[in-house]
Design a protein around this motif. Structure first.
Motif, PDB file in Angstrom:
ATOM      1  N   PRO A 164       0.371  -1.210   0.037  1.00  0.00           N
ATOM      2  CA  PRO A 164       0.085  -0.140   0.276  1.00  0.00           C
ATOM      3  C   PRO A 164       1.026   1.267  -0.066  1.00  0.00           C
ATOM      4  O   PRO A 164       0.474   2.291  -0.394  1.00  0.00           O
ATOM      5  CB  PRO A 164      -1.082   0.221   1.161  1.00  0.00           C
ATOM      6  CG  PRO A 164      -0.798  -1.602   1.537  1.00  0.00           C
ATOM      7  CD  PRO A 164      -0.189  -2.338   0.987  1.00  0.00           C
ATOM      8  N   GLY A 165       2.170   1.026   0.421  1.00  0.00           N
ATOM      9  CA  GLY A 165       3.053   2.170   0.354  1.00  0.00           C
ATOM     10  C   GLY A 165       3.387   2.941  -0.644  1.00  0.00           C
ATOM     11  O   GLY A 165       3.145   3.860  -0.611  1.00  0.00           O
ATOM     12  N   LEU A 166       4.201   1.710  -1.426  1.00  0.00           N
ATOM     13  CA  LEU A 166       4.219   1.862  -3.145  1.00  0.00           C
ATOM     14  C   LEU A 166       2.968   2.318  -3.399  1.00  0.00           C
ATOM     15  O   LEU A 166       3.224   3.556  -4.435  1.00  0.00           O
ATOM     16  CB  LEU A 166       4.474   0.389  -3.830  1.00  0.00           C
ATOM     17  CG  LEU A 166       5.105   0.392  -5.012  1.00  0.00           C
ATOM     18  CD1 LEU A 166       6.577   2.041  -4.965  1.00  0.00           C
ATOM     19  CD2 LEU A 166       5.462  -0.432  -5.321  1.00  0.00           C
ATOM     20  N   VAL A 167       2.241   1.732  -3.196  1.00  0.00           N
ATOM     21  CA  VAL A 167       1.111   2.361  -4.742  1.00  0.00           C
ATOM     22  C   VAL A 167       0.718   3.525  -4.149  1.00  0.00           C
ATOM     23  O   VAL A 167       0.137   4.881  -4.555  1.00  0.00           O
ATOM     24  CB  VAL A 167      -0.437   1.318  -3.889  1.00  0.00           C
ATOM     25  CG1 VAL A 167      -1.534   2.509  -4.830  1.00  0.00           C
ATOM     26  CG2 VAL A 167      -0.084   0.382  -4.000  1.00  0.00           C
ATOM     27  N   ARG A 168       0.711   4.446  -2.603  1.00  0.00           N
ATOM     28  CA  ARG A 168       0.222   5.351  -2.729  1.00  0.00           C
ATOM     29  C   ARG A 168       1.331   6.538  -2.796  1.00  0.00           C
ATOM     30  O   ARG A 168       1.076   7.076  -3.522  1.00  0.00           O
ATOM     31  CB  ARG A 168       0.017   5.637  -0.091  1.00  0.00           C
ATOM     32  CG  ARG A 168      -0.019   6.991  -0.058  1.00  0.00           C
ATOM     33  CD  ARG A 168       0.024   6.576   1.020  1.00  0.00           C
ATOM     34  NE  ARG A 168      -1.050   6.593   1.515  1.00  0.00           N
ATOM     35  CZ  ARG A 168      -2.388   6.512   2.411  1.00  0.00           C
ATOM     36  NH1 ARG A 168      -2.641   8.142   2.363  1.00  0.00           N
ATOM     37  NH2 ARG A 168      -2.953   5.966   3.101  1.00  0.00           N
ATOM     38  N   GLU A 169       2.749   6.400  -2.635  1.00  0.00           N
ATOM     39  CA  GLU A 169       3.525   7.026  -3.465  1.00  0.00           C
ATOM     40  C   GLU A 169       3.320   7.649  -5.267  1.00  0.00           C
ATOM     41  O   GLU A 169       3.906   8.212  -5.665  1.00  0.00           O
ATOM     42  CB  GLU A 169       4.566   6.762  -2.855  1.00  0.00           C
ATOM     43  CG  GLU A 169       6.008   6.710  -3.983  1.00  0.00           C
ATOM     44  CD  GLU A 169       7.452   6.118  -3.438  1.00  0.00           C
ATOM     45  OE1 GLU A 169       8.317   6.169  -4.386  1.00  0.00           O
ATOM     46  OE2 GLU A 169       7.440   4.938  -2.494  1.00  0.00           O
ATOM     47  N   ILE A 170       3.645   5.991  -5.687  1.00  0.00           N
ATOM     48  CA  ILE A 170       2.726   6.558  -7.263  1.00  0.00           C
ATOM     49  C   ILE A 170       1.908   6.885  -7.672  1.00  0.00           C
ATOM     50  O   ILE A 170       1.644   7.175  -8.262  1.00  0.00           O
ATOM     51  CB  ILE A 170       3.375   5.085  -7.691  1.00  0.00           C
ATOM     52  CG1 ILE A 170       4.447   4.327  -7.619  1.00  0.00           C
ATOM     53  CG2 ILE A 170       3.097   5.138  -9.257  1.00  0.00           C
ATOM     54  CD1 ILE A 170       4.965   3.083  -7.830  1.00  0.00           C
TER      55      ILE A 170
END
Length: 218
Positions: A26-32
């Motif tokens: 989820p953190g990577l999704v939020r970042e991108i």
């Protein structure tokens, strides 16, 4: 085309090369794609507890993932971004969003039910066959609501016959026969009573013959 997997060179056309769908953190999704999805908003509008997604948003998000600079080894193929929701797998084909059925998008079926009823409250325990064998019985013909962020305002359902891989036409026809079960039971009772009377009549006639024959011998 070929790629290296597990220290073995295999063809991407071979079944062994079928890709595995893995979720992103989820953190990577939020970042991108955080800006595209508006996840940083304080109180985003929710429908049925979902922040609604449109197919245009899904397409834009997949494009962002597709353009992302992944840290890959030289032999690793570039991952293809997909999105799974509402029983469908969304992907990009020729810059167009496509959705297909896929095993990764299938619903999870609990092998053990929760809040199991005792035997005294189980379906059919009261002698009502229609608890299951009725064309309106939710046990076979019920509709399960699909919980999805895609158009959450529209009611989307999946039938129990589809979950059970059952032929709805066959079970509808079978349930229809239960409409005539009371008539059949009444007919059986009348036929049994009539047959009993016939047997009683012949038994009485037989006894009469025996009594008459015994009287003549005397």
């Amino acid at each position: 085309m070929y790629s290296l997997r597990g220290d073995a060179l295999i063809s991407t056309a071979h079944k062994a090369a079928d890709t595995t769908i893995k979720p992103l953190a989820p953190g990577l999704v939020r970042e991108i794609v955080g800006d595209e999805l508006g996840v940083e908003k304080g109180n985003p509008e929710r429908i049925n507890d979902w922040i609604a997604l449109t197919e245009d948003q899904i397409l834009n998000v997949l494009k962002l993932f597709n353009d992302y600079d992944w840290e890959l080894q030289s032999w690793q193929p570039k991952p293809e971004p997909v999105y799974v929701a509402g029983g469908k797998l969304y992907s990009i084909n020729n810059k167009v969003l496509v959705k297909d059925d896929h095993e990764a998008a299938e619903p999870y079926k609990w092998p053990i039910a929760h809040d199991v009823r005792p035997a005294s409250q189980s379906l059919g325990s009261n002698g009502r066959c229609a608890d299951c064998h009725d064309d309106t019985s939710p046990f076979i013909f019920g509709k399960v609501e699909v919980d999805t962020p895609i158009n959450p305002g529209e009611k989307q359902t999946k039938s129990m016959t589809e979950f059970g891989e059952l032929d709805p036409g066959y079970y509808q026809s079978f349930a229809f026969t239960f409409l005539f079960r009371p008539w059949l039971k009444g007919l059986v009772i009348l036929a049994s009573a009539f047959g009993g009377l016939v047997l009683l009549l012949f038994a009485l006639k037989g006894m009469d013959r025996l009594v008459t024959a015994a009287g003549r011998k005397k």
